[in-house]
Write a protein that holds these residues in place. Structure first.
Motif, PDB file in Angstrom:
ATOM      1  N   GLN A 125      -5.108   6.443  -0.828  1.00  0.00           N
ATOM      2  CA  GLN A 125      -4.775   5.810  -2.110  1.00  0.00           C
ATOM      3  C   GLN A 125      -4.713   6.852  -3.212  1.00  0.00           C
ATOM      4  N   VAL A 176      -5.210  -1.792  -4.024  1.00  0.00           N
ATOM      5  CA  VAL A 176      -4.042  -1.207  -3.362  1.00  0.00           C
ATOM      6  C   VAL A 176      -2.966  -2.271  -3.153  1.00  0.00           C
ATOM      7  N   LEU A 194       0.098   4.564  -0.547  1.00  0.00           N
ATOM      8  CA  LEU A 194      -0.438   3.207  -0.573  1.00  0.00           C
ATOM      9  C   LEU A 194      -0.201   2.439   0.719  1.00  0.00           C
TER      10      LEU A 194
END
Length: 129
Positions: A84, A115, A89
């Motif tokens: 992240q 996320v 992502l």
């Protein structure tokens, strides 16, 4: 692990906990040399790398831990957080979903939600263009 190595490990652990990851890594160097495959040592190094924004090294450490023990939910969580922080992502969400499925801790769920929201926002922006 010898007494001196164990003491260095404990000092490094305290330094990470006190927000001093670079100092922790200096303290941890001889421990990593003596016990490079000990999961607790690799995890502490990964935490110090992550907290000092050394994301590639953190990714390597947490990936090794997941390879050693695929059921290690903390390492999956930490690997997800590392991905992240690198802006990866789609990869992060996979690791975080696994961590939450194994152990639905609030910290894990919060990271997964963050996320997921960022991915949804990014996908929405891309579809608007």
């Amino acid at each position: 692990m010898s007494d001196s190595t164990f003491e260095a490990f404990r000092r490094a652990e305290a330094l990470v906990s006190n927000g001093r990851p670079l100092d922790a890594l200096r303290e941890l160097r001889p421990v990593l040399d003596a016990e490079p495959d000990l999961p607790s040592v690799v995890q502490l190094a990964g935490r110090a790398y992550l907290n000092s924004a050394q994301f590639r090294r953190a990714e390597e450490a947490f990936s090794r831990l997941v390879e050693m023990d695929p059921s290690d939910h903390y390492s999956l969580f930490a690997l997800g957080k590392t991905l992240q922080r690198q802006g990866r992502l789609s990869e992060a969400i996979t690791k975080l979903r696994l961590a939450v499925a194994m152990s639905p801790l609030p910290e894990y769920q919060e990271a997964l939600g963050e996320v997921s929201a960022r991915l949804a926002f990014r996908n929405e922006r891309q579809s608007d263009n």
